[in-house]
Design a protein around this motif. Sequence first.
Motif, PDB file in Angstrom:
ATOM      1  N   TYR A  42      55.903  82.628  32.617  1.00 41.66           N
ATOM      2  CA  TYR A  42      55.058  83.503  33.085  1.00 41.66           C
ATOM      3  C   TYR A  42      54.887  82.774  34.603  1.00 41.66           C
ATOM      4  O   TYR A  42      54.289  81.854  34.839  1.00 41.66           O
ATOM      5  N   LEU A  43      55.514  83.478  35.857  1.00 43.20           N
ATOM      6  CA  LEU A  43      55.624  82.746  36.990  1.00 43.20           C
ATOM      7  C   LEU A  43      54.105  83.437  37.852  1.00 43.20           C
ATOM      8  O   LEU A  43      54.344  84.743  37.786  1.00 43.20           O
ATOM      9  N   PRO A  53      54.815  76.518  39.240  1.00 41.45           N
ATOM     10  CA  PRO A  53      54.904  77.801  39.623  1.00 41.45           C
ATOM     11  C   PRO A  53      54.268  78.761  38.499  1.00 41.45           C
ATOM     12  O   PRO A  53      54.776  80.014  38.608  1.00 41.45           O
ATOM     13  N   TYR A  54      53.809  78.169  37.555  1.00 40.55           N
ATOM     14  CA  TYR A  54      53.493  79.033  36.396  1.00 40.55           C
ATOM     15  C   TYR A  54      51.730  79.669  36.622  1.00 40.55           C
ATOM     16  O   TYR A  54      51.144  79.415  37.491  1.00 40.55           O
ATOM     17  N   CYS A  55      51.806  80.832  36.006  1.00 40.48           N
ATOM     18  CA  CYS A  55      50.352  81.470  36.232  1.00 40.48           C
ATOM     19  C   CYS A  55      49.379  80.662  35.343  1.00 40.48           C
ATOM     20  O   CYS A  55      49.545  80.306  34.444  1.00 40.48           O
TER      21      CYS A  55
ATOM     22  N   ARG B 150      56.046  84.993  45.682  1.00 40.71           N
ATOM     23  CA  ARG B 150      55.206  84.030  45.074  1.00 40.71           C
ATOM     24  C   ARG B 150      53.872  83.842  45.809  1.00 40.71           C
ATOM     25  O   ARG B 150      52.948  83.176  45.319  1.00 40.71           O
ATOM     26  N   CYS B 151      53.967  84.478  46.987  1.00 36.32           N
ATOM     27  CA  CYS B 151      52.503  84.084  47.720  1.00 36.32           C
ATOM     28  C   CYS B 151      51.662  85.054  47.816  1.00 36.32           C
ATOM     29  O   CYS B 151      50.464  84.861  48.224  1.00 36.32           O
ATOM     30  N   GLY B 152      52.045  86.266  47.062  1.00 29.83           N
ATOM     31  CA  GLY B 152      51.088  87.435  46.932  1.00 29.83           C
ATOM     32  C   GLY B 152      50.805  88.206  48.140  1.00 29.83           C
ATOM     33  O   GLY B 152      50.025  89.351  48.117  1.00 29.83           O
TER      34      GLY B 152
END
Lengths: 64, 171
Positions: A42-43, A53-55, B150-152
């Motif tokens: 889960y990223l 990098p995981y959630c 990845r930054c949203g």
Amino acid sequence: MKNETHKQNIIEVIEGGPLKISGSVNLQDQKRGINSNANEVYLCRCGRSANKPYCDGSHKESDK
Amino acid sequence: MEKENEYTSRNERAYKNDEITVYWKPSACIHASSCYRELIEVFDPGSRPWVNMKGASVERIIETVNLCPTEALTWKWNDESKNKQVGAGHTNHIKYKRPELYNVKPATSSDTPLTIKIMPDGPAIVEGSYILKNSEGESKIVNSISSFCRCGKSSTSPFCDGDHRTNGFSG
């Protein structure tokens, strides 16, 4: 014949949440020295996880 | 004499120095960011033109162009006879574009592992075949290289639009 199960790679974009990646996954993260194989990761997509990098669930507090 | 920032077509530009030409195809860019992280002296998105062919040695420029995971950046020698000797190790030489971008197999979303590269302070670059699903349950098969935000902050979420470069994302 290999006796591995036939795995389909799936990337699921969870709304307001992480990227769920399943199947046969090789994850590389130079910054953190990660190079690992997994069946599911889960990223983080919100940028707020403390365990990138995981959630880590931080998206629940984010004002996305 | 020396031409810089020459247009080769509507969607591609060429940047030259004495020895090589670098081609830039914006439509193919997935914002992996390896070019400017590796060699800001040459690839500076904050400058115009953003490619400065005098900023580093030819070797360093070639090394960096070869890191580009798509065909957004490619290069060739200006001396055509040298181009014939270039080997397949130069993945982003104009004659050796990455095979995974061209040998796309139809709809076998299995077998090969997905490679996910987390770019420092940037997106997650995914290479391989997979089924992409959204929360509405829609799905499609993807067989290529893509980059996930990845930054949203991407306006093209879930994909990267390059916004991380200016929004201060660290991670």
